[in-house]
Design a protein around this motif. Structure first.
Motif, PDB file in Angstrom:
ATOM      1  N   MET A   1       0.901  -1.161   0.010  1.00  0.00           N
ATOM      2  CA  MET A   1      -0.111  -0.065  -0.044  1.00  0.00           C
ATOM      3  C   MET A   1       0.918   1.096   0.082  1.00  0.00           C
ATOM      4  SD  MET A   1      -2.966   0.786  -0.614  1.00  0.00           S
ATOM      5  CE  MET A   1      -4.806   0.660   0.271  1.00  0.00           C
ATOM      6  N   SER A   2       1.790   1.200   0.727  1.00  0.00           N
ATOM      7  CA  SER A   2       2.898   2.323   0.786  1.00  0.00           C
ATOM      8  C   SER A   2       3.524   2.567  -0.551  1.00  0.00           C
ATOM      9  CB  SER A   2       4.089   1.899   1.506  1.00  0.00           C
ATOM     10  OG  SER A   2       3.728   1.995   2.891  1.00  0.00           O
ATOM     11  N   LEU A   3       3.682   1.750  -1.369  1.00  0.00           N
ATOM     12  CA  LEU A   3       4.312   2.091  -2.751  1.00  0.00           C
ATOM     13  C   LEU A   3       3.058   2.511  -3.658  1.00  0.00           C
ATOM     14  CD1 LEU A   3       6.639   1.394  -4.845  1.00  0.00           C
ATOM     15  CD2 LEU A   3       5.673  -0.730  -5.317  1.00  0.00           C
ATOM     16  N   ILE A   4       1.923   2.277  -3.541  1.00  0.00           N
ATOM     17  CA  ILE A   4       0.753   2.860  -4.552  1.00  0.00           C
ATOM     18  C   ILE A   4       0.736   4.189  -3.905  1.00  0.00           C
ATOM     19  CG2 ILE A   4      -1.603   2.801  -4.774  1.00  0.00           C
ATOM     20  CD1 ILE A   4      -1.764  -0.215  -4.268  1.00  0.00           C
ATOM     21  N   PHE A   5       0.803   4.655  -2.721  1.00  0.00           N
ATOM     22  CA  PHE A   5       0.727   5.984  -2.259  1.00  0.00           C
ATOM     23  C   PHE A   5       1.792   6.618  -3.003  1.00  0.00           C
ATOM     24  CE2 PHE A   5      -2.481   4.775   0.873  1.00  0.00           C
ATOM     25  CZ  PHE A   5      -3.439   5.567   0.749  1.00  0.00           C
ATOM     26  N   HIS A   6       2.988   6.068  -2.654  1.00  0.00           N
ATOM     27  CA  HIS A   6       4.347   6.756  -3.253  1.00  0.00           C
ATOM     28  C   HIS A   6       4.176   7.225  -4.453  1.00  0.00           C
ATOM     29  CE1 HIS A   6       8.517   7.962  -1.511  1.00  0.00           C
ATOM     30  NE2 HIS A   6       8.586   7.488  -2.532  1.00  0.00           N
ATOM     31  N   ILE A   7       3.832   6.194  -5.346  1.00  0.00           N
ATOM     32  CA  ILE A   7       3.772   6.448  -6.725  1.00  0.00           C
ATOM     33  C   ILE A   7       2.584   7.290  -7.088  1.00  0.00           C
ATOM     34  CG2 ILE A   7       3.109   5.290  -9.021  1.00  0.00           C
ATOM     35  CD1 ILE A   7       4.522   2.676  -7.933  1.00  0.00           C
ATOM     36  N   LEU A   8       1.516   7.295  -6.533  1.00  0.00           N
ATOM     37  CA  LEU A   8       0.512   8.225  -6.744  1.00  0.00           C
ATOM     38  C   LEU A   8       0.646   9.722  -6.564  1.00  0.00           C
ATOM     39  CD1 LEU A   8      -2.913   6.376  -5.857  1.00  0.00           C
ATOM     40  CD2 LEU A   8      -2.122   6.790  -8.217  1.00  0.00           C
ATOM     41  N   SER A   9       1.712   9.960  -5.253  1.00  0.00           N
ATOM     42  CA  SER A   9       1.975  11.094  -4.907  1.00  0.00           C
ATOM     43  C   SER A   9       2.948  11.668  -5.724  1.00  0.00           C
ATOM     44  CB  SER A   9       2.617  11.218  -3.493  1.00  0.00           C
ATOM     45  OG  SER A   9       1.620  10.640  -2.674  1.00  0.00           O
ATOM     46  N   ALA A  10       3.819  10.944  -6.422  1.00  0.00           N
ATOM     47  CA  ALA A  10       4.851  11.436  -7.239  1.00  0.00           C
ATOM     48  C   ALA A  10       4.273  11.558  -8.481  1.00  0.00           C
ATOM     49  CB  ALA A  10       6.006  10.098  -7.583  1.00  0.00           C
ATOM     50  N   MET A  11       3.279  11.180  -8.941  1.00  0.00           N
ATOM     51  CA  MET A  11       2.386  11.350 -10.391  1.00  0.00           C
ATOM     52  C   MET A  11       1.888  12.857 -10.255  1.00  0.00           C
ATOM     53  SD  MET A  11       0.953   7.709 -11.070  1.00  0.00           S
ATOM     54  CE  MET A  11      -0.532   8.454 -11.961  1.00  0.00           C
ATOM     55  N   ILE A  12       1.317  12.871  -9.001  1.00  0.00           N
ATOM     56  CA  ILE A  12       0.495  14.400  -8.626  1.00  0.00           C
ATOM     57  C   ILE A  12       1.488  15.385  -8.582  1.00  0.00           C
ATOM     58  CG2 ILE A  12      -0.795  15.744  -7.143  1.00  0.00           C
ATOM     59  CD1 ILE A  12      -2.136  12.946  -6.442  1.00  0.00           C
ATOM     60  N   TRP A  13       2.623  15.047  -8.107  1.00  0.00           N
ATOM     61  CA  TRP A  13       3.861  16.348  -7.773  1.00  0.00           C
ATOM     62  C   TRP A  13       4.361  16.704  -9.168  1.00  0.00           C
ATOM     63  CZ3 TRP A  13       5.596  20.000  -5.171  1.00  0.00           C
ATOM     64  CH2 TRP A  13       6.940  20.441  -5.092  1.00  0.00           C
ATOM     65  N   VAL A  14       4.933  15.458  -9.858  1.00  0.00           N
ATOM     66  CA  VAL A  14       5.798  15.800 -11.123  1.00  0.00           C
ATOM     67  C   VAL A  14       4.747  16.445 -12.001  1.00  0.00           C
ATOM     68  CG1 VAL A  14       7.178  14.761 -12.938  1.00  0.00           C
ATOM     69  CG2 VAL A  14       7.575  14.280 -10.159  1.00  0.00           C
ATOM     70  N   GLY A  15       3.654  15.544 -12.161  1.00  0.00           N
ATOM     71  CA  GLY A  15       2.549  15.935 -13.209  1.00  0.00           C
ATOM     72  C   GLY A  15       2.020  17.494 -12.757  1.00  0.00           C
ATOM     73  N   ILE A  66       7.834   1.718   2.803  1.00  0.00           N
ATOM     74  CA  ILE A  66       8.182   0.799   1.703  1.00  0.00           C
ATOM     75  C   ILE A  66       9.686   0.227   2.016  1.00  0.00           C
ATOM     76  CG2 ILE A  66       9.660   0.679  -0.441  1.00  0.00           C
ATOM     77  CD1 ILE A  66       7.666   3.059  -1.511  1.00  0.00           C
ATOM     78  N   LEU A  67      10.505   0.901   2.670  1.00  0.00           N
ATOM     79  CA  LEU A  67      11.586   0.422   3.114  1.00  0.00           C
ATOM     80  C   LEU A  67      11.417  -0.430   4.456  1.00  0.00           C
ATOM     81  CD1 LEU A  67      13.946   3.668   3.185  1.00  0.00           C
ATOM     82  CD2 LEU A  67      14.082   1.554   1.778  1.00  0.00           C
ATOM     83  N   PHE A  68      10.443  -0.319   5.297  1.00  0.00           N
ATOM     84  CA  PHE A  68      10.108  -1.144   6.445  1.00  0.00           C
ATOM     85  C   PHE A  68       9.617  -2.357   5.760  1.00  0.00           C
ATOM     86  CE2 PHE A  68       7.245  -2.484   9.756  1.00  0.00           C
ATOM     87  CZ  PHE A  68       8.068  -2.827  10.858  1.00  0.00           C
TER      88      PHE A  68
END
Length: 161
Positions: A1-15, A66-68
């Motif tokens: 779940m952490s990975l999904i939030f991380h990727i979606l946040s990156a998409m919103i930020w960079v996009g 993710i690291l955890f």
């Protein structure tokens, strides 16, 4: 779940940053918007700033999550992982994120507001801070793209070091 939030946040930020550069800025430069240019820029900047710091918080929480979940915080494992090439890339990614965060703080709370403050008061200071804000905005976009690329490579187990 952490990975999904991380990727979606990156998409919103960079996009969001790319949208700002390729859509908002050219529209604001339209001569028809001369009278509302500054207001439009200020309002969109303030809205994106609100979203940005929520995303930064999500990045931090989801990144550690993710690291955890991958076990890198198990007893002794974190030091071993961060001595690998992939671990070093994660460290560089974290340092770049800290640089992005500090740069964003300066852009959003110092140079950006001073640009708007000096718009009608002091044209020399206005131009100075406008250029500084543009510089920090470009640096933030570049850092964001590098961080995103490192994240993509790391997710595939590819280290660039």
């Amino acid at each position: 779940m952490s990975l999904i939030f991380h990727i979606l946040s990156a998409m919103i930020w960079v996009g969001g940053m790319i949208f700002y550069v390729i859509v908002v800025m050219p529209v604001i430069r339209n001569p028809k918007l001369k009278d509302v240019k500054l207001t439009l820029l200020q309002l969109t900047a303030l809205q994106f700033r609100k979203i940005s710091y929520i995303l930064f918080l999500i990045f931090i929480i989801s990144g550690f999550g993710i690291l955890f979940t991958k076990g890198y915080f198990s007893s002794g494992q974190n030091l071993l992982f961060f001595s690998t090439n992939l671990g070093k890339m994660f460290l560089v990614k974290i340092v770049l994120f800290l640089a992005l965060f500090l740069s964003s703080l300066y852009h959003d709370f110092v140079s950006g507001p001073k640009t708007f403050l000096y718009f009608e008061k002091d044209i020399v200071q206005y131009e100075r801070y406008r250029k500084v804000s543009g510089y920090f905005g470009r640096i933030n976009l570049l850092l964001s793209l590098v961080i995103a690329i490192f994240g993509i490579l790391a997710s595939r187990g590819i280290a660039v070091f």
